[in-house]
Design a protein around this motif. Structure first.
Motif, short mmCIF file in Angstrom:
data_model
loop_
_atom_site.label_atom_id
_atom_site.label_comp_id
_atom_site.label_asym_id
_atom_site.label_seq_id
_atom_site.Cartn_x
_atom_site.Cartn_y
_atom_site.Cartn_z
N GLN A 234 -4.75 14.74 -0.55
CA GLN A 234 -5.68 13.81 -0.60
C GLN A 234 -4.84 12.49 -0.12
O GLN A 234 -5.23 12.07 0.10
N LEU A 235 -4.28 12.22 -0.86
CA LEU A 235 -3.50 11.00 -1.05
C LEU A 235 -3.30 10.92 0.52
O LEU A 235 -3.07 9.90 1.37
N VAL A 236 -2.32 11.87 1.16
CA VAL A 236 -1.57 11.75 2.69
C VAL A 236 -2.62 11.17 3.54
O VAL A 236 -2.59 10.80 4.16
N LYS A 237 -3.90 12.17 2.84
CA LYS A 237 -4.40 12.25 3.81
C LYS A 237 -5.25 10.64 4.42
O LYS A 237 -5.73 10.42 6.18
N GLY A 238 -5.39 9.42 3.71
CA GLY A 238 -5.39 8.10 3.79
C GLY A 238 -4.34 7.53 5.23
O GLY A 238 -4.87 6.63 5.62
N ALA A 239 -3.24 8.05 4.91
CA ALA A 239 -2.62 7.37 6.15
C ALA A 239 -1.75 9.25 7.08
O ALA A 239 -1.07 9.49 6.82
N PRO A 240 -2.48 8.24 8.11
CA PRO A 240 -2.48 8.67 9.47
C PRO A 240 -1.25 9.71 9.81
O PRO A 240 -0.17 10.76 10.16
N LEU A 241 -0.29 8.15 10.39
CA LEU A 241 0.87 8.26 10.46
C LEU A 241 1.73 8.99 9.65
O LEU A 241 3.02 10.28 10.33
N LEU A 242 1.45 8.81 8.42
CA LEU A 242 2.55 10.23 7.28
C LEU A 242 2.45 11.32 7.59
O LEU A 242 2.90 11.84 7.60
N GLY B 219 7.58 20.56 0.60
CA GLY B 219 7.49 20.41 -1.29
C GLY B 219 7.41 18.88 -1.02
O GLY B 219 7.48 17.61 -0.73
N LEU B 220 6.86 18.80 -2.04
CA LEU B 220 6.29 17.07 -3.12
C LEU B 220 7.74 15.84 -2.78
O LEU B 220 7.65 14.25 -2.75
N ARG B 221 9.01 16.50 -2.75
CA ARG B 221 10.10 15.50 -2.62
C ARG B 221 10.08 15.19 -1.62
O ARG B 221 11.01 13.85 -1.07
N THR B 222 10.20 16.06 -0.63
CA THR B 222 10.54 15.46 0.57
C THR B 222 8.98 15.01 1.57
O THR B 222 9.18 13.77 2.30
N THR B 223 7.92 15.31 1.26
CA THR B 223 6.61 13.99 1.17
C THR B 223 6.73 12.99 0.91
O THR B 223 6.85 11.72 1.27
N ARG B 224 7.34 12.48 -0.41
CA ARG B 224 7.40 11.30 -1.11
C ARG B 224 8.78 10.80 -0.01
O ARG B 224 8.94 9.29 0.63
N THR B 225 9.76 11.32 0.19
CA THR B 225 10.99 11.05 0.76
C THR B 225 10.68 10.21 2.55
O THR B 225 10.66 8.78 2.59
N LEU B 226 9.36 11.32 2.89
CA LEU B 226 8.73 10.95 4.32
C LEU B 226 7.61 9.48 4.21
O LEU B 226 8.02 8.44 5.30
N VAL C 105 0.35 -1.17 -0.19
CA VAL C 105 -0.23 0.00 -0.07
C VAL C 105 1.07 1.55 -0.51
O VAL C 105 0.47 2.08 -0.84
N SER C 106 1.62 0.98 0.65
CA SER C 106 3.07 2.62 1.26
C SER C 106 3.90 3.11 -0.73
O SER C 106 3.65 3.83 -1.03
N LEU C 107 3.67 1.81 -1.07
CA LEU C 107 4.99 1.35 -2.07
C LEU C 107 3.79 2.04 -3.17
O LEU C 107 4.58 2.82 -4.50
N LYS C 108 2.50 1.53 -3.25
CA LYS C 108 1.63 2.52 -4.29
C LYS C 108 1.50 4.13 -4.29
O LYS C 108 1.45 4.74 -5.15
N LEU C 109 1.57 4.09 -2.74
CA LEU C 109 1.15 5.48 -2.57
C LEU C 109 2.77 6.59 -2.99
O LEU C 109 2.62 7.55 -3.38
N LEU C 110 3.52 5.51 -2.57
CA LEU C 110 5.09 6.21 -3.21
C LEU C 110 4.57 6.50 -5.13
O LEU C 110 5.12 7.74 -5.95
N GLN C 111 4.32 5.54 -5.61
CA GLN C 111 4.20 5.36 -7.17
C GLN C 111 3.35 6.56 -7.06
O GLN C 111 3.62 7.49 -8.43
N GLN C 112 2.40 6.73 -7.22
CA GLN C 112 0.75 7.95 -6.85
C GLN C 112 1.40 9.28 -6.85
O GLN C 112 2.10 10.55 -7.87
#
Length: 278
Positions: free
Chosen positions: A47-55, A86-93, A27-34
């Protein structure tokens, strides 16, 4: 089966693409891809991150760390936090969450302790790598941050697989570090589409060849790994690191001593490490 044979079998499986991830990783890998989609924008990321409260919680925490909050003004909403880092750091997290998930869930207190220490080490290396890249080696800080997050990804995977084969965590650490770790790490990094620059920096880390003064992304990661105050528990039989390696590997960087630069950045690094604690 002894450890060396067990590790070889695990590395052989990884080498042909047979990677078994714990629940939640896919699931996390799919989010990474998105998030990695060039057309992904801030509103979509929210909207994508809202579905992952810990993230979401980690993103807000990192946005409020000294490394990203230059103004000192706190943010509390996810959209502002993502806009700030930024989106790059969001992806890193997101990758940070994925990396931790690689260890799976274990009822064993010993395994849980091992996982916590490995993440504490990872958080220190990632935070140090970002600072070293920005202030010393003049590499891209976000790439260095990502490299720090994934540099022990094979170790987390090893922990998850040890649940079914305890021999994987016993014996000589060299059985892991000299061959199996690089092979498994490369297989995982290939699966998740890691940039070549990051993979190359990990090759430098495994080779252990540090240039002084440090200049490359590989040097950045090596230096961060050496300076991390918490060592990887997977290297437990190796000599412990000194509390402060800067005097040992100090060098002149842009007319300032390495140790001085790191001392000036200490509070910023500590703030980011704290934000990365899950």
């Amino acid at each position: 089966m002894d450890r060396k044979l067990a590790l070889q079998e695990l590395a052989d499986q990884a080498g042909i693409g047979e990677l078994v991830f714990p629940t939640g990783v896919d699931v996390s890998l799919k989010l990474l891809q998105q998030l990695d989609d060039p057309d992904c924008h801030v509103d979509q990321a929210v909207q994508l991150v809202k579905g992952a409260p810990l993230l979401a919680a980690r993103i807000v925490a990192v946005a409020n760390s000294a490394a990203y909050s230059r103004s000192g003004q706190a943010v509390t909403d996810l959209r502002t936090a993502i806009s700030r880092i930024g989106l790059r750091t969001t992806r890193t997290l997101t990758m940070a969450i994925t990396t931790q998930q690689m260890a799976g869930q274990s009822a064993s207190p010993e395994i849980a302790k091992l996982t916590r220490q490995l993440w504490e080490h990872t958080a220190h290396v990632a935070a140090l790598a970002q600072t070293i890249a920005r202030r010393i080696t003049h590499q891209d800080p976000e790439t260095a941050f990502f490299a720090g997050i994934v540099h022990e990804i094979a170790g987390f995977y090893l922990i998850s697989r040890a649940a079914g084969n305890p021999a994987l965590l016993s014996g000589d650490p060299a059985d892991w570090t000299e061959e199996s770790e690089p092979r498994i790490a490369r297989a995982i990094l290939t699966r998740i589409g890691t940039p070549q620059a990051v993979t190359d920096s990990l090759d430098n880390l495994w080779e252990g060849l540090l240039s002084l003064p440090p200049v490359t992304l590989g040097d950045t990661l090596l230096l961060a790994n050496e300076l991390a105050p918490v060592a990887s528990p997977l290297y437990q039989d190796q000599p412990p690191r000194a509390p402060d390696m800067a005097p040992v590997i100090d060098a002149l960087v842009d007319d300032a001593m390495l140790s001085s630069i790191l001392e000036e950045s200490a509070s910023e690094v500590a703030s980011l490490v704290d934000a990365l604690r899950f």
